[in-house]
Design an enzyme around this catalytic site. Structure first.
Site, PDB file in Angstrom:
ATOM      1  N   GLY A 358       0.812  -1.185   0.000  1.00  0.00           N
ATOM      2  CA  GLY A 358       0.000   0.000   0.000  1.00  0.00           C
ATOM      3  C   GLY A 358       0.838   1.223   0.000  1.00  0.00           C
ATOM      4  O   GLY A 358       1.807   1.226   0.591  1.00  0.00           O
ATOM      5  N   THR A 359       1.155   2.192  -0.285  1.00  0.00           N
ATOM      6  CA  THR A 359       2.180   3.212  -0.481  1.00  0.00           C
ATOM      7  C   THR A 359       1.568   4.612  -0.522  1.00  0.00           C
ATOM      8  O   THR A 359       0.486   4.808  -1.022  1.00  0.00           O
ATOM      9  CB  THR A 359       2.934   2.962  -1.800  1.00  0.00           C
ATOM     10  OG1 THR A 359       3.428   1.638  -1.799  1.00  0.00           O
ATOM     11  CG2 THR A 359       4.054   3.960  -1.996  1.00  0.00           C
TER      12      THR A 359
END
Length: 541
Positions: A358-359
């Site tokens: 997820g970033t």
């Protein structure tokens, strides 16, 4: 928006761009738990205004000391992940207690702040702590991230207790309902420890002990000793040049190679939005990914041609193989960077934990010329879904970023950093500065690099440079934004691209979420932009 507000608040208080990015990041760890967290990692490029020095703080994960190349059984019945590596049986490299690698987020941000920030760390973390104390209202963005992992969440009781309501999805604010709120009080306690003690508040003492206890109880291998030994890789990279601008990518060879290839072509003469430009961008990205996924290895642990991959001479040789009349055969065959390699000797390199085994994104710039660009991640939404009791910490699931085959350049080894393949871009020429970061897996490279090209090659204002439709390629299909005209798509197909049309809808992030800031070297004017608009925010004071 809370992240932007946190960063701007630091600037109002007299802090600099590094303070702003660190404040925004820790706030993001609270309000974007699907995208980033203190149990994650990142890459940070920064410029020190008073000296002009460029510093890269690579705080990616490292494999735990007990990690082995054959620690995962392969499952070839499933399609590979976007890295192209085989999946692991039971998806044990993707969720659960074997999936976390040693996190670097806190170490990297604290190291950058200690050396280059101007406010006290406790002050910089105030917005994050306030957000955690308030609790996090459930949003549609969080729900979109949660739904695909619902079955996995239900298998992990600590994560389920935080994210679900009696096993069901939480309520999002609507016409007749108030949103459920996530209890972030335990995370607030962890943030207070970090505010008081710096990185040791996470890597030693009760938090580290709690992480080891939770991991060991469920058959994992991450230990408090691994945490205590972690150090970020701090580099003074020798900047490369693109159209006269000096730039670094925070040790990302994919970014370097792609820009080295594109620098050999007169993109401006071809015309913004032309089939030729999209063709070359796809070819450059495809070559860079094919080469790095074949050859990249952690130079702290074993020899790898990382200098060759980033070499302008290698990029020039790759560019010679490209044609405006046809695409390279798919899948793109890797080239050999070893003849162009040199020693890995970054100037002024800081310590890294080579002995052990997820970033989201935040960027900032200030009037004194300090600038910072950060990519920060957990890998997947909510990382491994391992929520450590008493800490509020979701641990990353970055062990899936290794090749689970033994004997490959990116295979698992103790203390090793896996391939990342996404750039944080910082470019400058005297007082002109461009800084960008992104999120969206390997689509980050497509987003950040094309925003840069649009701004530098075609002179587009920052907002327009980010909003233009993009393409992406990792050596096979060429993914094309549906906004690109049918004539251009048809021409790409005629050239030999395997064209896959995608729309950049909420929840898909098909071409990367990008944030960027610029400073005009002549006027001193600062600009900021982020997109797509449904998942980003920007601000200027």
């Amino acid at each position: 928006m809370l992240e932007v507000e946190a960063g701007l608040e630091m600037l109002v208080r007299g802090g600099n761009a590094i303070d702003a990015v660190v404040a925004a990041a820790f706030t993001g760890f609270v309000v974007e738990p699907d995208s980033c967290g203190v149990g994650g990692y990142g890459r940070l490029s920064l410029r020190v205004g008073r000296t002009g020095e460029i510093v890269s703080v690579d705080h990616y994960v490292r494999a735990p000391a007990a990690a082995r190349p054959d620690m995962f059984e392969l499952d070839r019945s499933m399609e590979p992940v976007h890295y192209g590596f085989p999946r692991t049986r039971g998806l044990r490299a993707e969720h659960g207690h074997l999936a976390p690698a040693v996190p670097g987020a806190v170490a990297g941000l604290c190291a950058a702040h200690e050396s280059f920030g101007s406010l006290r760390l406790a002050e910089v973390l105030e917005p994050a702590i306030a957000a955690a104390d308030a609790g996090l209202p459930m949003t549609w963005d969080l729900l979109l991230a949660l739904v695909p992992r619902l079955d996995e969440v239900r298998e992990l009781p600590h994560a389920a207790a935080l994210l679900l309501r009696d096993g069901r999805l939480p309520l999002v604010e609507g016409q007749h309902t108030a949103p459920d709120r996530l209890d972030c009080s335990e995370l607030a306690g962890t943030l207070r420890r970090i505010a008081e003690q710096g990185a040791s508040g996470f890597y030693a003492g009760p938090v580290a002990e709690s992480i080891e206890r939770e991991i060991a109880a469920h058959g994992g291998i991450l230990t408090a000793a691994d945490l205590a030994a972690y150090r970020p890789r701090i580099l003074r990279e020798e900047p490369l040049r693109y159209r006269g601008l000096r730039y670094v990518t925070c040790f990302d060879q994919v970014g370097y190679e792609a820009l080295n290839i594109l620098s050999r072509f007169d993109l401006r003469a071809m015309g913004e939005g032309s089939a030729d430009v999209y063709h070359l961008v796809a070819e450059a990205l495809g070559c860079a990914f094919a080469d790095s996924l074949t050859w990249y290895g952690d130079p702290d642990v074993e020899p790898a041609p990382v200098a060759g991959l980033a070499s302008p001479a290698f990029g020039a040789a790759r560019a010679e193989q490209l044609s405006l009349e046809r695409a390279l055969p798919r899948p793109i065959a890797p080239a050999d960077p070893r003849p162009y390699d040199g020693p890995f000797t970054p100037r002024g390199a800081g310590p890294s934990a080579a002995g052990l085994g997820g970033t989201s994104q935040m960027v900032a710039i200030d009037e004194e010329g300090n600038a910072a660009s950060l990519i920060t991640s957990l890998t997947s939404a909510f990382g491994s879904l391992v929520l450590v009791p008493g800490t509020g910490v979701f641990l990353n699931n970055a062990m899936q970023n290794f090749d689970p085959h033994p004997g490959h350049a990116n295979s698992i080894a103790p203390g090793k950093m896996p391939i990342f393949g996404v750039p944080t871009l910082l470019a400058l020429d005297d007082d002109t500065i461009f800084a960008a970061g992104g999120s969206g897996g390997y689509r980050i490279a497509a987003g950040v690099l094309q925003a840069f090209v649009n701004h530098v090659d075609f002179g587009l204002p920052l907002r327009e440079a980010l909003d233009r439709p993009r393409v992406h390629c990792q050596g096979r299909e060429t993914f094309v934004d549906a906004r690109i005209s049918l004539d251009v798509r048809d021409r790409l197909a005629q050239l030999g691209h395997v064209v896959v049309v995608q729309t950049d809808d909420p929840g898909l992030n098909a071409f990367g979420r990008v944030s960027a800031v610029t400073r005009d070297g002549t006027t001193g004017e600062i600009d900021a932009a982020a997109g797509p608009s449904w998942a980003s925010a920007a601000g200027v004071i």
